[in-house]
Design a protein around this motif. Structure first.
Motif, short mmCIF file in Angstrom:
data_model
loop_
_atom_site.label_atom_id
_atom_site.label_comp_id
_atom_site.label_asym_id
_atom_site.label_seq_id
_atom_site.Cartn_x
_atom_site.Cartn_y
_atom_site.Cartn_z
N ASP A 13 0.81 -1.22 0.00
CA ASP A 13 0.00 0.00 0.00
C ASP A 13 0.85 1.27 0.00
N SER A 14 2.06 1.20 0.54
CA SER A 14 2.91 2.39 0.63
C SER A 14 3.70 2.65 -0.65
N ALA A 15 3.66 1.73 -1.60
CA ALA A 15 4.44 1.88 -2.83
C ALA A 15 3.80 2.91 -3.76
N LYS A 16 4.64 3.75 -4.35
CA LYS A 16 4.17 4.74 -5.31
C LYS A 16 4.19 4.18 -6.73
N PHE A 17 5.06 3.19 -6.95
CA PHE A 17 5.19 2.57 -8.26
C PHE A 17 5.24 1.05 -8.09
N GLY A 41 18.02 -5.00 0.44
CA GLY A 41 17.90 -4.78 -0.99
C GLY A 41 19.04 -3.94 -1.51
N THR A 42 18.79 -3.33 -2.61
CA THR A 42 19.79 -2.50 -3.27
C THR A 42 19.29 -1.06 -3.32
N PRO A 43 20.18 -0.08 -3.21
CA PRO A 43 19.71 1.30 -3.28
C PRO A 43 19.35 1.69 -4.71
N GLY A 48 17.73 6.79 -4.21
CA GLY A 48 18.47 6.30 -3.06
C GLY A 48 17.69 5.45 -2.10
N SER A 49 16.39 5.24 -2.31
CA SER A 49 15.62 4.40 -1.39
C SER A 49 15.99 2.94 -1.58
N ILE A 50 15.76 2.15 -0.54
CA ILE A 50 16.10 0.73 -0.59
C ILE A 50 15.02 -0.02 -1.36
N ALA A 57 11.82 -2.45 -10.75
CA ALA A 57 11.69 -0.99 -10.69
C ALA A 57 11.62 -0.54 -9.24
N CYS A 58 12.04 0.68 -8.99
CA CYS A 58 11.99 1.27 -7.66
C CYS A 58 10.53 1.51 -7.25
N THR A 59 10.20 1.17 -6.00
CA THR A 59 8.82 1.37 -5.53
C THR A 59 8.57 2.81 -5.13
N ASN A 60 9.61 3.62 -4.99
CA ASN A 60 9.46 5.01 -4.58
C ASN A 60 9.38 5.96 -5.78
N CYS A 61 10.32 5.83 -6.74
CA CYS A 61 10.35 6.78 -7.86
C CYS A 61 9.97 6.14 -9.19
N GLY A 62 9.94 4.82 -9.29
CA GLY A 62 9.52 4.14 -10.52
C GLY A 62 10.61 3.94 -11.55
#
Length: 141
Positions: A13-17, A41-43, A48-50, A57-62
């Motif tokens: 639910d907290s993921a943006k992407f 995980g990997t940055p 820079g999020s984990i 794909a990154c869950t914060n910026c996509g």
């Protein structure tokens, strides 16, 4: 837990992407700026999020984690699709297994071109072999 509207994978639910396809989770009204430090995980190279292992794909910026374009494999694959179709098919399969979705279309095109070229070459070879054999046997009739 919610599901991605693009690929259908289960997303936190907290993921943006979406971690599988990188699609934006448009209906997400909650914004979380805190990073989960317990997740290994990997940055992300962009924000820079984990990012947990296994995500593409990154869950914060996509952004995609593996931005390799595989240009050399694409060029060699297209050339080999015409000259040595089996190598074109193998290169196409290689590109389909890469995590970067931008190169998947090239893999599909390579496989189709190699198969079509093989069929056309086989048909032309069979036709000219048949014509040549008929010319040879026509001398005796």
């Amino acid at each position: 837990m919610s599901f991605c509207s693009n690929c259908g994978k289960e997303v936190k639910d907290s993921a943006k992407f979406c971690p599988a396809c990188g699609a934006s989770m448009a209906g997400d009204s909650t914004s979380s700026n805190s990073q989960n430090t317990q997740v290994s995980g990997t940055p992300c190279p962009n924000c820079g999020s984990i990012v947990p292992f296994g995500n593409v794909a990154c869950t914060n910026c996509g952004s995609m984690l593996n931005p390799d374009k595989h240009t050399a494999a694409i060029v060699i694959g297209y050339i080999c699709s015409f000259l040595i179709p089996i190598v074109g098919i193998i290169t196409g399969i290689y590109l389909l297994t890469r995590p970067n979705r931008d190169v998947h279309k090239h893999g599909i095109i390579m496989i189709v071109v190699a198969i079509v070229f093989s069929i056309v070459f086989w048909l032309l070879f069979s036709y000219f072999s048949y014509v040549n054999s008929m010319r040879y046997y026509s001398y005796y009739y």
